[in-house]
Design an enzyme around this catalytic site. Structure first.
Site, PDB file in Angstrom:
ATOM      1  N   CYS A 113       0.805  -1.236   0.000  1.00 32.48           N
ATOM      2  CA  CYS A 113       0.000   0.000   0.000  1.00 32.48           C
ATOM      3  C   CYS A 113       0.835   1.282   0.000  1.00 32.48           C
ATOM      4  O   CYS A 113       0.590   2.156  -0.833  1.00 32.48           O
ATOM      5  CB  CYS A 113      -0.988   0.032   1.146  1.00 32.48           C
ATOM      6  SG  CYS A 113      -1.395  -1.524   1.892  1.00 32.48           S
ATOM      7  N   ARG A 128       7.462 -10.440   6.016  1.00 29.67           N
ATOM      8  CA  ARG A 128       6.835 -10.276   7.325  1.00 29.67           C
ATOM      9  C   ARG A 128       7.560 -11.139   8.331  1.00 29.67           C
ATOM     10  O   ARG A 128       7.685 -12.349   8.140  1.00 29.67           O
ATOM     11  CB  ARG A 128       5.361 -10.680   7.264  1.00 29.67           C
ATOM     12  CG  ARG A 128       4.597  -9.773   6.331  1.00 29.67           C
ATOM     13  CD  ARG A 128       3.160 -10.192   6.157  1.00 29.67           C
ATOM     14  NE  ARG A 128       2.521  -9.293   5.193  1.00 29.67           N
ATOM     15  CZ  ARG A 128       1.261  -9.390   4.811  1.00 29.67           C
ATOM     16  NH1 ARG A 128       0.498 -10.337   5.312  1.00 29.67           N
ATOM     17  NH2 ARG A 128       0.762  -8.541   3.953  1.00 29.67           N
ATOM     18  N   GLN A 187       1.786 -11.207  -2.730  1.00 27.86           N
ATOM     19  CA  GLN A 187       0.349 -11.023  -2.880  1.00 27.86           C
ATOM     20  C   GLN A 187       0.013 -10.591  -4.291  1.00 27.86           C
ATOM     21  O   GLN A 187       0.771  -9.829  -4.886  1.00 27.86           O
ATOM     22  CB  GLN A 187      -0.137  -9.939  -1.926  1.00 27.86           C
ATOM     23  CG  GLN A 187      -0.477 -10.474  -0.560  1.00 27.86           C
ATOM     24  CD  GLN A 187      -1.162  -9.438   0.293  1.00 27.86           C
ATOM     25  OE1 GLN A 187      -1.159  -8.246  -0.025  1.00 27.86           O
ATOM     26  NE2 GLN A 187      -1.740  -9.882   1.380  1.00 27.86           N
ATOM     27  N   ASP A 208      -1.567  -8.266  -5.356  1.00 28.69           N
ATOM     28  CA  ASP A 208      -2.105  -7.077  -4.728  1.00 28.69           C
ATOM     29  C   ASP A 208      -2.583  -6.062  -5.764  1.00 28.69           C
ATOM     30  O   ASP A 208      -2.085  -6.020  -6.887  1.00 28.69           O
ATOM     31  CB  ASP A 208      -0.970  -6.437  -3.915  1.00 28.69           C
ATOM     32  CG  ASP A 208      -1.471  -5.756  -2.659  1.00 28.69           C
ATOM     33  OD1 ASP A 208      -2.696  -5.707  -2.477  1.00 28.69           O
ATOM     34  OD2 ASP A 208      -0.630  -5.290  -1.886  1.00 28.69           O
ATOM     35  N   HIS A 224      -4.318  -1.791  -5.688  1.00 31.30           N
ATOM     36  CA  HIS A 224      -4.936  -0.670  -4.990  1.00 31.30           C
ATOM     37  C   HIS A 224      -5.677   0.165  -6.018  1.00 31.30           C
ATOM     38  O   HIS A 224      -5.092   0.599  -6.998  1.00 31.30           O
ATOM     39  CB  HIS A 224      -3.884   0.148  -4.243  1.00 31.30           C
ATOM     40  CG  HIS A 224      -3.293  -0.625  -3.102  1.00 31.30           C
ATOM     41  ND1 HIS A 224      -2.114  -1.314  -3.201  1.00 31.30           N
ATOM     42  CD2 HIS A 224      -3.776  -0.867  -1.868  1.00 31.30           C
ATOM     43  CE1 HIS A 224      -1.883  -1.936  -2.055  1.00 31.30           C
ATOM     44  NE2 HIS A 224      -2.865  -1.689  -1.230  1.00 31.30           N
ATOM     45  N   LYS A 269     -14.883  -4.423   4.883  1.00 30.81           N
ATOM     46  CA  LYS A 269     -14.167  -5.303   3.953  1.00 30.81           C
ATOM     47  C   LYS A 269     -14.987  -6.533   3.619  1.00 30.81           C
ATOM     48  O   LYS A 269     -15.913  -6.886   4.341  1.00 30.81           O
ATOM     49  CB  LYS A 269     -12.831  -5.723   4.549  1.00 30.81           C
ATOM     50  CG  LYS A 269     -12.961  -6.472   5.860  1.00 30.81           C
ATOM     51  CD  LYS A 269     -11.610  -6.989   6.337  1.00 30.81           C
ATOM     52  CE  LYS A 269     -11.796  -7.779   7.633  1.00 30.81           C
ATOM     53  NZ  LYS A 269     -10.669  -8.594   8.009  1.00 30.81           N
ATOM     54  N   HIS A 325      -8.179  -1.816  -1.289  1.00 30.85           N
ATOM     55  CA  HIS A 325      -7.087  -2.796  -1.264  1.00 30.85           C
ATOM     56  C   HIS A 325      -7.698  -4.115  -1.708  1.00 30.85           C
ATOM     57  O   HIS A 325      -8.713  -4.538  -1.153  1.00 30.85           O
ATOM     58  CB  HIS A 325      -6.531  -3.013   0.148  1.00 30.85           C
ATOM     59  CG  HIS A 325      -6.124  -1.766   0.873  1.00 30.85           C
ATOM     60  ND1 HIS A 325      -4.812  -1.458   1.121  1.00 30.85           N
ATOM     61  CD2 HIS A 325      -6.858  -0.768   1.420  1.00 30.85           C
ATOM     62  CE1 HIS A 325      -4.761  -0.319   1.811  1.00 30.85           C
ATOM     63  NE2 HIS A 325      -5.980   0.124   1.994  1.00 30.85           N
TER      64      HIS A 325
HETATM   65 ZN   LIG Z   1      -3.099  -2.511   0.666  1.00 29.20          ZN
END
Ligand SMILES: [Zn+2]
Ligand SMILES: [Zn+2]
Length: 630
Positions: free
Chosen positions: A334, A363, A381, A383, A385, A464, A510
Site C-alpha cells: 500500500c 513479514r 500477494q 495485490d 490498490h 471489507k 485494497h
Molecule cells: Zn493494501
C-alpha cells in the site's frame, strides 16, 4: 407456563423452569443425557430459563451427528484444553476458544513458544481431566467483577473481551478454572468420549495481523471413539495431500533454514507459479489494471505515515542505512502505491486508477508459527490498490467480486463471501460507514452473491469483504480480501481535482484475490492432491520411447507438441518403470511410442491409467482444449 415439544405436545412447567427442568419433567434419563436446548434454530444453555410458549427440542448424547450438539461438546472440550494448558504452562495467557467446523481451538500466548511435540503432553492432561470428571457451573456477573477476576489472573485478553462484550457477562467454571463465556456448555464432561488435539498454528489476536500473534491449538472431540476414528481417517487423506510432502515428491519447492519461511521454487514449481502469474497479468489487463513496480525498502518515516510503524513494527524486517537512517522491508504494497499516486497532480478523469503489483513482501513472523507454504515470511500477494471517487466505489467493488468469482471457478473451488462491518474502534462517522458498508453490500447483491455478515469485524479504516474457498476435502481457506479504505490516502495527503475544481481525498480499495501466492500454491497442491489439471501441470505430456530405435520418433513427436509442456523420458529404465515414474509424478498424459505407433495411432495413457489410441490431431485438439485457461 407451557413449552412446546417437537411433536407439538405441551409440557407444563413451573414459572422460571430451565431447560434442564423440562428434561427432568419428562424423565430422569433424559435429564442425565441432555446436552442442549434448541429453540427456533437457536441454541440455549440447559441452565437458562424457558419462556412461556417457547418451542424446545432437547438434544442429548444420542444426537452424535447433530452439528449443534457437537458444537456444545467441542466448546466444552475447548475449556478443558484451556484448563490443561494453564496448569501445564504457568504464565500462559488465554484468549478465545470457540468450536469450529470439525472441532475447536483455543488461542494462547505462551511465555515460550511450544512445538507440535507438546500436544501429546497436553492431550494426556486432557485425558486425566476427563477421568477425574468436570462439571460446569454458570454464573452471571458484572463487568467490573469479571474484569477484577481476570486482571488478578493476568488474563489481559479476557479483560479486553469483557470491555467489548455486549449484554450479560457470564462465566463458566469447571474445577478451579473459570472462563468468560456466553456458553452454552455441557452439564459435565461425561459425554466427551473421545478427544484429540490435531495441530498447532499461529493466529493473530482478533484476527488482525497488526496484533500479537498467538498460538492456536486445534483439537476435536466426539460422542464416541468410532466417530473420532472415522474423522482421523479423513485427516489421513489430508496428510496424503500435505503440500509439504507433495512439494518434495513432485519436486516443486523446498524450505530451508538458510532463509526461514522463504520458499525455494524448483523448476517445476516455478512453471506453476508462472502460469498463475500469467493468469494474474492477463486478467488484470483485461479489467483495466495497470502493472507497477515499487521499492522493497522504505525509510521508517514512510511506515510512520502509513500507520504500519505503530501497528506492525514487530513484524517488519529492518535494515540499517548509513549512520542514522533505518529502512523497513515492505510487509504490504500500500505505501508504495500511495507514494506513486501522490507523485503527480491527479484529476478525477484518471480515476478509477488501478495499480497492480505482485512483488515480494516480507513479514517477520514469530518463531514456531511458520508452516510450509501456508505461513511464510516472504509473501507474494496478487495485490492491487484502486483509487476511486465515492461514486465509483460500488462499481469497483462489483468488478473485484466478479474477478474473484472468475478466479475461484477456474480452480473448481467454491467461494464463500463475508462482509465485515464497522468495528468499535472505527475512524469516521456513522454516516460515512452507512455509505461505505452500503456500497459493499449493494455490490454483493448486484453480483447475486450470497454472503454472511461479520458484525463489527471490519478494519478500523473501512469495511471489507473476505473471500473464503472450500477445497475438495471441504476445508475452508481464507484467500483474498477486498477492503475499502478512507484513511491511508488522507495520511499520505493524497488528493485529486474533482469536476468541481476542488481538491478531494480519494478512497482506496485494497484488493487481493489469490491472497498470498505462496499460500495459494500450498492450497492448490492439497486441493488437487498434486494431480494438477493440464493447464497447471508443470509437465503436460511425457513421451516414453519403447526402445533405443524409437528415440528419434519420440523426439520428433515432442517437437510436434512443442506448444505444450512436453518431456521425453529416454532413460534406460524399463517401459513399465518409466510409466510408473510418470504416474508417481502425476503427469496428466503419457505417450508410449513403439513399433506400432504412428501419427494416426498414438497410445495415450491418462494419469490414473486410462488408455486410448488417438491420432496426433486428436491429441493436439484435446491438449489445446485442456491447456486453455479461460
Ligand atoms: Zn493494501
Ligand atoms: Zn466458552
Amino acid at each position: 407456563m407451557k413449552v412446546i415439544l417437537p411433536d407439538s405436545s405441551e409440557l407444563e412447567l413451573p414459572e422460571g423452569a430451565t431447560g434442564l427442568d423440562a428434561a427432568a419433567a419428562i424423565g430422569p434419563r433424559l435429564a442425565q443425557d441432555a446436552v442442549l436446548i434448541r429453540s427456533n434454530g437457536d441454541v440455549q444453555d440447559l441452565r437458562l430459563p424457558l419462556q412461556d410458549g417457547q418451542p424446545i427440542q432437547i438434544l442429548t448424547t444420542r444426537d452424535t451427528d447433530d452439528a449443534d450438539a457437537l458444537y456444545v461438546l467441542r466448546h466444552s472440550a475447548a475449556h478443558l484444553l484451556a484448563e490443561a494448558v494453564r496448569r501445564l504452562y504457568p504464565g500462559t495467557k488465554i484468549a478465545i476458544g470457540p468450536p469450529i467446523e470439525n472441532g475447536f481451538y483455543y488461542d494462547f500466548e505462551f511465555p515460550e513458544p511450544i512445538g507440535e511435540d507438546a500436544l501429546e503432553k497436553i492431550e494426556a492432561e486432557l485425558q486425566r481431566e476427563l477421568e477425574e470428571g468436570r462439571s460446569w457451573e454458570r454464573e452471571v456477573t458484572s463487568a467490573e467483577d469479571a474484569k477484577k477476576l481476570f486482571s488478578e489472573q493476568g488474563e489481559d485478553y479476557k479483560v479486553e473481551l469483557v470491555d467489548t462484550a455486549e449484554g450479560d457477562i457470564s462465566l463458566y467454571t469447571q474445577g478451579d478454572f473459570t472462563d468468560l463465556c456466553r456458553g452454552p456448555h455441557l452439564q459435565n464432561s461425561k459425554p466427551i468420549k473421545a478427544i484429540k488435539l490435531t495441530g498447532l498454528a499461529g493466529a493473530y489476536w482478533r484476527g488482525d495481523e497488526h496484533n500479537t500473534q498467538l498460538t492456536r491449538i486445534y483439537g476435536t472431540a466426539f460422542f464416541s471413539q468410532a466417530d473420532l476414528d472415522a474423522y482421523i481417517e479423513r485427516l489421513e487423506e489430508a496428510k496424503r495431500r500435505d503440500h509439504r510432502r507433495l512439494g518434495v515428491d513432485l519436486d516443486l519447492f523446498h524450505l530451508s533454514d538458510h532463509a526461514p519461511g522463504m520458499p525455494f521454487w524448483h523448476p517445476k514449481g516455478t512453471v506453476i507459479w508462472d502460469v498463475l502469474e500469467a493468469l494474474r497479468r492477463r486478467e488484470n489487463a483485461k479489467r483495466g489494471y495497470v502493472e507497477v513496480r515499487t521499492p522493497l525498502l522504505y525509510d521508517v518515516d514512510t511506515w510512520v505515515t502509513s500507520g504500519h510503524w505503530e501497528k506492525f513494527k514487530d513484524n517488519m524486517f529492518l535494515v540499517p542505512y548509513g549512520e542514522e537512517r533505518t529502512l523497513g522491508m515492505k510487509p504490504m504494497n500500500c505505501p508504495g502505491h500511495m507514494l506513486l499516486f501522490g507523485n503527480a497532480l491527479r484529476s478525477y478523469r484518471e480515476l478509477p486508477l488501478r495499480y497492480a503489483e505482485a512483488s515480494a513482501l516480507h513479514r517477520n513472523e514469530r518463531a514456531g508459527t511458520l508452516h510450509g507454504l501456508l505461513r511464510v515470511q516472504q509473501v507474494t500477494q496478487d495485490d492491487a490498490h484502486i483509487f476511486v471517487t465515492p461514486e465509483q466505489i460500488e462499481d469497483e467493488i462489483f468488478g473485484a467480486l466478479d474477478f474473484a468469482a472468475y478466479v475461484y471457478r477456474l480452480f473448481g473451488m467454491e467461494a464463500r463471501f463475508e462482509l465485515s462491518t464497522r468495528p468499535e474502534n472505527k475512524l469516521g462517522t456513522d454516516e460515512e460507514w452507512d455509505f461505505t458498508e452500503g456500497a459493499l453490500r449493494s455490490a454483493l447483491e448486484r453480483r447475486g452473491i450470497d454472503f454472511t455478515i461479520n458484525e463489527g469485524d471490519g478494519a478500523f479504516y473501512g469495511p471489507k469483504i473476505d473471500l473464503h474457498m472450500l477445497d475438495v476435502l471441504g476445508r475452508s481457506w481464507q484467500m483474498g480480501t477486498i477492503q475499502l479504505d478512507s484513511q491511508m490516502p488522507a495520511r499520505f495527503g493524497l488528493t485529486y481535482v474533482g469536476e468541481d475544481n476542488a481538491e478531494h481525498t480519494p478512497y482506496v480499495i485494497h484488493r487481493a484475490l489469490f491472497g498470498s501466492l505462496e499460500r495459494f500454491m500450498g492450497i492448490l497442491i492439497e486441493h488437487f492432491a498434486g494431480s494438477f489439471p493440464v493447464w497447471l501441470a508443470p509437465v503436460q505430456v511425457r513421451i516414453i520411447p519403447v526402445g533405443v530405435d524409437h528415440r528419434d520418433a519420440a523426439a520428433e513427436l515432442a517437437e510436434r507438441l512443442d506448444e505444450f509442456r512436453v518431456e521425453v523420458d529416454d532413460s534406460d529404465e524399463t517401459v513399465g518403470k518409466r510409466i510408473r515414474n510418470a504416474e508417481v509424478e502425476k503427469i496428466p498424459y503419457v505417450v508410449v511410442w513403439g513399433d506400432k505407433e504412428s501419427e494416426d495411432a498414438i497410445a495415450v495413457r491418462t494419469h490414473g491409467g486410462e488408455q486410448s489410441t488417438k491420432s496426433l490431431d486428436e491429441l493436439v485438439a484435446k491438449l489445446r482444449d485442456e491447456a486453455d485457461v479461460s
